[in-house]
Scaffold this active site. Structure first.
Site, PDB file in Angstrom:
ATOM      1  N   HIS A  13      15.168  -0.773  67.547  1.00 57.39           N
ATOM      2  CA  HIS A  13      15.218   0.081  68.740  1.00 57.39           C
ATOM      3  C   HIS A  13      16.586  -0.076  69.402  1.00 57.39           C
ATOM      4  CE1 HIS A  13      14.590  -3.702  70.808  1.00 57.39           C
ATOM      5  NE2 HIS A  13      13.423  -3.876  70.210  1.00 57.39           N
ATOM      6  N   GLY A  36      17.602  -1.778  71.776  1.00 51.27           N
ATOM      7  CA  GLY A  36      18.007  -3.169  72.043  1.00 51.27           C
ATOM      8  C   GLY A  36      18.743  -3.746  70.837  1.00 51.27           C
ATOM      9  N   HIS A  37      18.166  -3.538  69.649  1.00 52.41           N
ATOM     10  CA  HIS A  37      18.844  -4.014  68.425  1.00 52.41           C
ATOM     11  C   HIS A  37      20.196  -3.322  68.260  1.00 52.41           C
ATOM     12  CE1 HIS A  37      14.492  -4.618  67.151  1.00 52.41           C
ATOM     13  NE2 HIS A  37      15.003  -5.817  66.970  1.00 52.41           N
ATOM     14  N   GLY A  91      19.688 -11.194  71.347  1.00 46.91           N
ATOM     15  CA  GLY A  91      19.332 -10.540  72.615  1.00 46.91           C
ATOM     16  C   GLY A  91      18.645 -11.516  73.548  1.00 46.91           C
ATOM     17  N   ASP A 149      14.402 -12.439  74.331  1.00 41.87           N
ATOM     18  CA  ASP A 149      13.867 -13.767  74.041  1.00 41.87           C
ATOM     19  C   ASP A 149      14.972 -14.776  74.328  1.00 41.87           C
ATOM     20  OD1 ASP A 149      12.765 -16.086  73.224  1.00 41.87           O
ATOM     21  OD2 ASP A 149      11.891 -15.290  71.384  1.00 41.87           O
ATOM     22  N   LEU A 206      12.654  -3.450  76.104  1.00 47.72           N
ATOM     23  CA  LEU A 206      12.447  -2.866  74.767  1.00 47.72           C
ATOM     24  C   LEU A 206      11.946  -3.942  73.809  1.00 47.72           C
ATOM     25  CD1 LEU A 206      15.478  -0.456  74.185  1.00 47.72           C
ATOM     26  CD2 LEU A 206      13.210   0.038  75.105  1.00 47.72           C
ATOM     27  N   SER A 207      10.941  -3.560  73.022  1.00 52.17           N
ATOM     28  CA  SER A 207      10.365  -4.480  72.038  1.00 52.17           C
ATOM     29  C   SER A 207       9.733  -3.642  70.932  1.00 52.17           C
ATOM     30  CB  SER A 207       9.273  -5.328  72.696  1.00 52.17           C
ATOM     31  OG  SER A 207       8.461  -5.940  71.716  1.00 52.17           O
TER      32      SER A 207
END
Ligand code: PAF
Length: 280
Positions: free
Chosen positions: A34, A36-37, A147, A150, A184-185
């Protein structure tokens, strides 16, 4: 873009890159990528000659009762996104390639990994540190981007790299949120529309608690409790809400400066995590 499935081939390729003086930036992922990645890949792209992304749903970081089997996977979609963001190399091994059936060696960080997610998911960080060590040896990165969704994972990896002298710089990257504030996850896709709306309580309650604590440190315990209560009131099943010193991952003392206010909660069967990191 090159795609490797075999670790030995990736390692040979990475060592050749190093010998020819190229810098390698690495982004480890479990796929179902997503934005975030993508932000991690973008950071790596800005700094490295060659960007390697791993896509591997790591079985050793899931307990038997967790969602390994149903963890979302979309290899073709992931490859397209990596290409769009300029990744050069994908490493996507099978589990049998990553772990021999008689593998008996673990890498374990034993302090920072214990509270928060480490308390409720006892095998999780041992699986993460083991696979990340293997990935570092295969991809030979100069730096790796993790990120801060975590954040505990990032702190654990930084400690592991320090303690074991990995020649890898760890670059923490900001947590990315959807427009409504949800972190986002890949697991967000499990949420029904109603659960998703309720899950916004995690971010909101952490933000409220953070503001209260910054204004008045003495209300720390009450603010943490109220945040947990707010998540429960929104229909969440709280796993933890806690505030810890980022350097020690212990309850903040008088000398603590940077703290992490972190939460994990289930909405339906989906476990979500979020955090705020700030100075007291
Ligand atoms: O954060 C993740 O996606 C995973 O824990 C990682 C770092 C790729 C290791 O499997």
């Amino acid at each position: 873009m090159k795609i490797f499935n075999r670790g030995s081939e990736l390692q040979k390729y990475a060592l050749e890159l190093k010998r020819s003086g190229k810098t390698i930036g690495f982004v480890p992922t479990m796929g179902y990528l997503h934005d975030g990645h993508m932000s991690l890949i973008d950071i790596a792209r800005q700094k490295a000659d060659v960007v390697i992304v791993s896509i591997f749903v790591n079985p050793t970081q899931f307990a038997p009762n967790e969602d390994f089997d149903r963890y979302p996977r979309d290899f073709d979609g992931d490859i397209a996104k990596c290409a769009e963001h300029g990744a050069d190399v994908i490493y996507a091994p099978e589990a049998s390639e990553m772990y021999r059936s008689d593998a008996s060696t673990w890498v374990e960080e034993t302090v920072l990994s214990k509270p928060l997610c480490g308390a409720s998911r006892p095998v999780f960080y041992r699986g993460v540190t083991t696979v990340v060590s293997k990935l570092f040896l295969l991809a030979q990165p100069d730096f790796a981007v993790f990120g801060l969704k975590d954040a505990q994972q990032c702190f654990v990896i930084q400690r592991m790299v320090r303690d074991l002298n990995f020649p890898v710089e760890i670059i923490p990257a900001p947590l990315v949120r959807d427009a409504d504030g949800l972190a986002l996850s890949s697991r967000n896709r499990y949420l029904s529309a109603d659960e998703r709306t309720r899950a916004l309580s995690i971010h909101r309650s952490l933000e409220t608690a953070k503001k209260r604590i910054i204004a008045d440190r003495s209300c720390m315990d009450a603010a943490v409790k109220d945040a947990a209560d707010a998540i429960t009131a929104a229909g969440g099943r709280v796993d933890y809400v806690d505030i810890l010193d980022c350097d020690t991952m212990k309850y903040p003392g008088s000398g603590s400066c940077r703290v992490i206010l972190a939460a994990a909660a289930f909405f339906g069967t989906t476990r979500l995590i979020d955090n705020e990191i700030f100075d007291l």
